[in-house]
Design a protein around this motif. Sequence first.
Motif, PDB file in Angstrom:
ATOM      1  N   UNK A  63      -0.712 -66.659 -21.660  1.00 19.65           N
ATOM      2  CA  UNK A  63      -2.000 -66.025 -22.017  1.00 19.65           C
ATOM      3  C   UNK A  63      -2.988 -66.215 -20.863  1.00 19.65           C
ATOM      4  N   UNK A  64      -3.019 -67.409 -20.304  1.00 17.61           N
ATOM      5  CA  UNK A  64      -3.947 -67.694 -19.189  1.00 17.61           C
ATOM      6  C   UNK A  64      -3.630 -66.767 -18.011  1.00 17.61           C
ATOM      7  N   UNK A  65      -2.357 -66.627 -17.726  1.00 10.62           N
ATOM      8  CA  UNK A  65      -1.948 -65.790 -16.584  1.00 10.62           C
ATOM      9  C   UNK A  65      -2.342 -64.327 -16.810  1.00 10.62           C
ATOM     10  N   UNK A  66      -2.178 -63.896 -18.065  1.00 11.10           N
ATOM     11  CA  UNK A  66      -2.565 -62.518 -18.403  1.00 11.10           C
ATOM     12  C   UNK A  66      -4.054 -62.277 -18.094  1.00 11.10           C
ATOM     13  N   UNK A  67      -4.892 -63.228 -18.476  1.00 16.30           N
ATOM     14  CA  UNK A  67      -6.329 -63.108 -18.192  1.00 16.30           C
ATOM     15  C   UNK A  67      -6.582 -63.171 -16.694  1.00 16.30           C
ATOM     16  N   UNK A  68      -5.876 -64.032 -16.032  1.00 14.87           N
ATOM     17  CA  UNK A  68      -6.076 -64.216 -14.580  1.00 14.87           C
ATOM     18  C   UNK A  68      -5.751 -62.921 -13.839  1.00 14.87           C
ATOM     19  N   UNK A  69      -4.728 -62.227 -14.323  1.00 10.07           N
ATOM     20  CA  UNK A  69      -4.308 -60.989 -13.658  1.00 10.07           C
ATOM     21  C   UNK A  69      -5.348 -59.889 -13.776  1.00 10.07           C
ATOM     22  N   UNK A  70      -6.284 -60.058 -14.740  1.00  9.73           N
ATOM     23  CA  UNK A  70      -7.341 -59.047 -14.883  1.00  9.73           C
ATOM     24  C   UNK A  70      -8.474 -59.295 -13.889  1.00  9.73           C
ATOM     25  N   UNK A  71      -8.203 -60.110 -12.892  1.00 11.53           N
ATOM     26  CA  UNK A  71      -9.164 -60.386 -11.809  1.00 11.53           C
ATOM     27  C   UNK A  71     -10.399 -61.158 -12.261  1.00 11.53           C
ATOM     28  N   UNK A  72     -10.262 -61.870 -13.371  1.00  8.78           N
ATOM     29  CA  UNK A  72     -11.377 -62.719 -13.802  1.00  8.78           C
ATOM     30  C   UNK A  72     -11.205 -64.126 -13.259  1.00  8.78           C
ATOM     31  N   UNK A  73     -12.315 -64.861 -13.213  1.00  8.28           N
ATOM     32  CA  UNK A  73     -12.234 -66.305 -12.946  1.00  8.28           C
ATOM     33  C   UNK A  73     -12.054 -66.962 -14.308  1.00  8.28           C
ATOM     34  N   UNK A  74     -11.056 -67.806 -14.411  1.00  5.53           N
ATOM     35  CA  UNK A  74     -10.742 -68.378 -15.718  1.00  5.53           C
ATOM     36  C   UNK A  74     -11.049 -69.881 -15.746  1.00  5.53           C
ATOM     37  N   UNK A  75     -11.750 -70.319 -16.771  1.00  3.91           N
ATOM     38  CA  UNK A  75     -11.888 -71.760 -17.026  1.00  3.91           C
ATOM     39  C   UNK A  75     -11.230 -72.033 -18.371  1.00  3.91           C
ATOM     40  N   UNK A  76     -10.291 -72.977 -18.373  1.00  6.24           N
ATOM     41  CA  UNK A  76      -9.589 -73.298 -19.619  1.00  6.24           C
ATOM     42  C   UNK A  76     -10.113 -74.630 -20.171  1.00  6.24           C
ATOM     43  N   UNK A  77     -10.292 -74.679 -21.482  1.00  2.58           N
ATOM     44  CA  UNK A  77     -10.644 -75.936 -22.155  1.00  2.58           C
ATOM     45  C   UNK A  77      -9.537 -76.207 -23.164  1.00  2.58           C
ATOM     46  N   UNK A  78      -9.000 -77.417 -23.149  1.00  2.00           N
ATOM     47  CA  UNK A  78      -7.926 -77.690 -24.114  1.00  2.00           C
ATOM     48  C   UNK A  78      -8.213 -78.911 -24.980  1.00  2.00           C
ATOM     49  N   UNK A  79      -7.681 -78.853 -26.204  1.00  2.00           N
ATOM     50  CA  UNK A  79      -7.663 -80.022 -27.103  1.00  2.00           C
ATOM     51  C   UNK A  79      -6.396 -80.810 -26.808  1.00  2.00           C
ATOM     52  N   UNK A  80      -6.236 -81.898 -27.549  1.00  3.24           N
ATOM     53  CA  UNK A  80      -5.000 -82.669 -27.494  1.00  3.24           C
ATOM     54  C   UNK A  80      -3.922 -81.945 -28.296  1.00  3.24           C
ATOM     55  N   UNK A  81      -2.655 -82.241 -28.008  1.00  2.00           N
ATOM     56  CA  UNK A  81      -1.565 -81.659 -28.801  1.00  2.00           C
ATOM     57  C   UNK A  81      -1.781 -82.088 -30.266  1.00  2.00           C
TER      58      UNK A  81
ATOM     59  N   UNK B 290     -13.701 -74.717  -6.734  1.00  2.00           N
ATOM     60  CA  UNK B 290     -12.289 -74.542  -7.105  1.00  2.00           C
ATOM     61  C   UNK B 290     -12.021 -73.109  -7.574  1.00  2.00           C
ATOM     62  N   UNK B 291     -12.983 -72.565  -8.332  1.00  2.00           N
ATOM     63  CA  UNK B 291     -12.833 -71.178  -8.815  1.00  2.00           C
ATOM     64  C   UNK B 291     -12.828 -70.206  -7.634  1.00  2.00           C
ATOM     65  N   UNK B 292     -13.720 -70.462  -6.685  1.00  2.00           N
ATOM     66  CA  UNK B 292     -13.802 -69.569  -5.516  1.00  2.00           C
ATOM     67  C   UNK B 292     -12.519 -69.611  -4.703  1.00  2.00           C
TER      68      UNK B 292
ATOM     69  N   UNK C 230      -8.601 -71.118  -7.925  1.00  2.00           N
ATOM     70  CA  UNK C 230      -7.971 -72.085  -8.833  1.00  2.00           C
ATOM     71  C   UNK C 230      -8.299 -71.827 -10.293  1.00  2.00           C
ATOM     72  N   UNK C 231      -7.458 -72.341 -11.159  1.00  2.00           N
ATOM     73  CA  UNK C 231      -7.727 -72.287 -12.615  1.00  2.00           C
ATOM     74  C   UNK C 231      -7.944 -73.718 -13.090  1.00  2.00           C
ATOM     75  N   UNK C 232      -9.207 -74.096 -13.327  1.00  2.00           N
ATOM     76  CA  UNK C 232      -9.447 -75.454 -13.815  1.00  2.00           C
ATOM     77  C   UNK C 232      -9.078 -75.598 -15.291  1.00  2.00           C
ATOM     78  N   UNK C 233      -8.435 -76.696 -15.619  1.00  2.00           N
ATOM     79  CA  UNK C 233      -8.082 -76.964 -17.027  1.00  2.00           C
ATOM     80  C   UNK C 233      -8.890 -78.199 -17.446  1.00  2.00           C
TER      81      UNK C 233
END
Length: 404
Positions: free
Chosen positions: A25-43, A124-126, A129-132
Amino acid sequence: MKIVVLKFGGTSVGTIEKIKRVTDIIIEHKKKKNKIIVVSSAMSGVTNDLIKKSKQISNNFSDSEYDVLVSSGEQVACSLIAGRLNHKGFKSRSWLGWQIPIFTKGPHTNSRIQKVNKNKLLRFLKEGGIPIIAGFQGVNMSERVTTIGRGGSDSSAIMIAKFFKAQRCIIYTDVEGVFTTDPNKLKKAKKIKVISYEEMLEMASLGAKVMQPVSIQDARLNRIDIEVKSSFIKKPGTLITKRTNLYNNRIITGISSTHNDAKVTLVGVKDRPGVAASIFKPLSINFINVDMVVQNISANGKETDLTFTIKAEDLNKTKKIIQENKRINFKKVLFQKGVSKISIIGVGMITTPGVTFRMFQALANKKINIQVISTSEIKISVLINKKDAKKALITLHKEFKLQK
Ligand code: ADP
Ligand code: ASP
Ligand code: MG
């Protein structure tokens, strides 16, 4: 710079297979030429396990160590996501709260995000990179790790969207969006296309776990639109936005329920100024959250009955506090576990008379007894016996035609 914030809940990163899917899903968004910042919870399950461990080590585990311990779950999930993105040929790395830093204020275990430092992440975005980013955590002015309350990664995502002026903030979860009621409790629940901050805040505060209440307050204050959607099924989700963006004529938007409540009734309390304060002050000092409160009109002008609800897990502590409170006089105290609160929520009730009657009549027709009532401009809550909760949910969902 067009920035999109993507938040993945514990259920979306619960297994290695799911993490692999999330990175797609992240890669799909990245391919749309957006800068992506991901936030994650714990498993999923990890935070609960860590809390259990803290209780096994000590019944007096400090709040500051609790924060260090429970925030570790997010670290694992973030590094696995970043690792998978690297594996797929993308530049990515994990960031913990203190590394950014995400500054928080307030007590350990329940801090609030104050400020997010942007410099390192922007660089990092510039660089492509994709920060998680680890949700749920931050650092305070004493350089101690903090956490921001259960379910807090929702709030982390909203605050990151705010500080980076993100174009979109998408909350990925295990259901398709916000439903008229928990779809795992009622099959007939229907996905809501658009909902106002005010309604979502009530739904969340009254038991809809899908969004953390604080995150909705943050979004409303900062006018951030939120999309809630599934990380497993590709379908449009729910938009949470300001009231003026809504064009519908629903009376009731959703129903929330809680199942872990307890009721306390003080019979024959002296009816004089300051009594309620004397009852509730020691509860508040001990962080016991009092929810519904009802006081009867005193028939003889001397004594009254006072009822309030709390979370069932606070019942023993509350019993002790009430029984040891020398500042109050009462004839009898009754404690009851096994009660549920069912709430109907909707901005439509402001302009529609008769909603309260319809709710009470529908419950009465099913012989469901109402023990306590509380209302606000856009919600009506009733306390009922826990065994009637499912029946009440089905009845009210039908009464207000939410399945249509
Ligand atoms: P995440 O791990 O993504 O943070 P949560 O478990 O915190 O997910 O929230 C998602 C869950 O919220 C769903 O699985 C669902 O059972 C529950 N839920 C409760 N009320 C609602 C509602 N009105 N709409 C959608 N989901 C709801
Ligand atoms: N992992 C944390 C919790 O379980 C935060 C979150 O899931 O949002 O509460
Ligand atoms: Mg959650």
